[in-house]
Design an enzyme around this catalytic site. Structure first.
Site: not given
Length: 488
Positions: A260, A294, A393
């Protein structure tokens, strides 16, 4: 052993590792440090597991799987243990919330709301395995009998990050134990306390020795654990770069792996959306835990003709976010967790400026907060899809607002990312929202809000990972399928 003898504002440092059902002294002489994100002062120094410690933990988990009762128990028996763990975690929720806030800087008002997910996960998987089809009776074309059975994958390594320490560990541990696996957990070196609380609850619940083991370590220890031949599966949450490395290492011996990873999720407000109604969920989920999540909705797409209307609402709300001491219940945003995180975020803000994006609010350090790793909530406008702040990110309180002319352009911009973890669509027509959601290449989407529910699968497309956590799919991560034919 009780790690939390006093309030976590002055946390007691762990001194031992939980291995083979006992609290044992480290072999390694290495140590790790935890620094307060609020004061920048040292909170504690504690032992780091070295290779010999990790070997002991893997050996204990291996013996518990190969020779112990846990994989051989009925699902109902395992469920009973999981429910006991859930009950004990429920008694420790305030400890867990405070540990999360003190180590990470997440506001106490938020951590107190979220910690209930931990017992929820253990109770959920306890209930699920009592009806899960571990054995499925089938018939061949020739009339012969077949049993398709789901068996635990084996010894699992759980490697978790620092931003949501126990929730992300609980996703893995609850499902893996429910399946009958045994585990070695390596929590993030910056946030060990919650994993120790879980170990205390597992010990008190009476699970067999070696079923759950904890070895806190840094990057080298994590790499050693991933490469260990005694590990059958690795479950990892963290950066895409680290996930690629783990996948490559596991591929060498075809160890099972679930990942993940990162995200750059888009919130698409369609032309019929009620911006005022959308604002509350956007305020919570564009910068949750100072943007260190996230699935943060860090790209907001609005119709070109309604951009000013949206910005007037959103910028007004962002500018009024109360930034401060995360232990103050009125604080809405705390600091970033580490000095390197603040440096990273400030680097991205500088890159956005350099590429021509406009800072609509924020962009600096909050006034009056000279200590702590604080950064102002920051919103960029005038953003184009190729910019670094849009493609990478950031993992901080930085949001890019982009415009689109029609729905096709909105889809193209939403999907213009290496990531595909989460997302949201806002519209007056839920069916239209559903149709838009089907066009977006991402693993989880909410229509008119943002929901992450541990009882349903969560995970990503593309470079946001592989496999799912939560729901029955989360249990599927930890089983192998065996087909047994009856001849004659």
């Amino acid at each position: 052993m009780n790690v939390m003898h006093r309030p976590v504002a002055g946390p007691k440092a762990p001194e031992r590792f939980f291995i083979g059902g006992r609290w044992i002294d480290p072999i390694s002489r290495q140590t790790l440090k935890v620094v307060s994100p609020t004061t920048e002062e040292l909170l504690m120094t504690y032992p780091e597991a070295g290779p010999a410690d990790i070997d002991r933990a893997v050996s204990a988990a291996r013996d518990a799987f190969d020779n112990g009762p846990w994989p051989r128990m009925s699902p109902s028996e395992r469920a009973g243990y999981l429910r006991r763990v859930a009950g004990l975690l429920s008694e420790r929720l305030e400890d867990i919330a405070q540990a999360w806030t003190v180590q990470v800087g997440a506001p106490i008002s938020l951590t107190r709301k979220l910690v209930g997910q931990n017992p929820t996960l253990f109770n959920y998987y306890a209930d699920l395995i009592e009806t899960y089809p571990f054995v499925d009776d089938r018939t061949r074309d020739d009339g012969g009998k077949v049993k398709v059975v789901k068996e635990p994958v084996g010894v699992c390594a759980a490697i978790t990050p620092w931003n949501a320490p126990l929730v992300l560990l609980s996703y893995k541990v609850s499902a893996a134990l429910a399946a009958g696996c045994t585990m070695v957990a390596k929590p993030s070196p910056e946030t060990p306390l919650e994993a120790y609380i879980l170990a205390e609850c597992i010990e008190k619940a009476g699970l067999p020795a070696g079923v759950f083991n904890i070895v806190p370590a840094g990057r080298e220890g994590g790499d050693y654990l991933v490469r260990h031949k005694g590990i059958d599966k690795v479950a990892f949450t963290g950066s895409t770069g680290a996930g690629k490395h783990i996948a490559a290492v596991c591929a060498e011996r075809l160890a099972r792996v679930s990942l993940e990873l990162g995200g750059k999720s888009a919130a698409v407000l369609l032309d019929d959306a009620d911006f005022q109604a959308a604002l509350p969920s956007l305020m919570v989920y564009t910068m949750p835990i100072t943007g260190q999540v996230c699935f943060s909705l860090t790209r907001v797409l609005v119709p070109e003709r309604r951009e000013k209307e949206f910005l007037d609402l959103y910028l007004g709300a962002v500018s009024n976010i109360k930034v401060g001491d995360p232990m103050d219940p009125s604080t809405q945003m705390g600091p970033l967790t580490m000095a390197r995180q603040r440096q990273r975020v400030e680097g991205y803000i500088a890159a956005g400026r350099a590429e021509g994006a406009r800072i609509a609010c924020g962009g600096g350090r909050p006034k009056g907060l000279d200590r702590g790793y604080y950064v102002e909530p920051t919103v960029f406008t005038g953003v184009t899809p190729h910019m670094k702040i849009v493609q990478e990110e950031i993992f901080g309180p930085v949001v890019s607002v982009m415009t689109y002319r029609d729905e096709d352009e909105a889809v193209a911009k939403a999907n213009n990312s290496q990531y595909g973890l989460s997302g949201a669509v806002y519209t007056a027509d839920p069916q239209r929202g559903y149709e838009m959601a089907r066009k977006m290449r991402t693993g989880s989407i909410t229509i008119n809000g943002m929901i992450v529910d541990p009882k349903h699968p969560f995970g990503g497309f593309k470079q946001s990972g592989m496999g799912r956590e939560g729901g029955p799919e989360g249990l599927d991560n930890y089983v192998e399928t065996k087909t047994i034919h009856f001849a004659g």
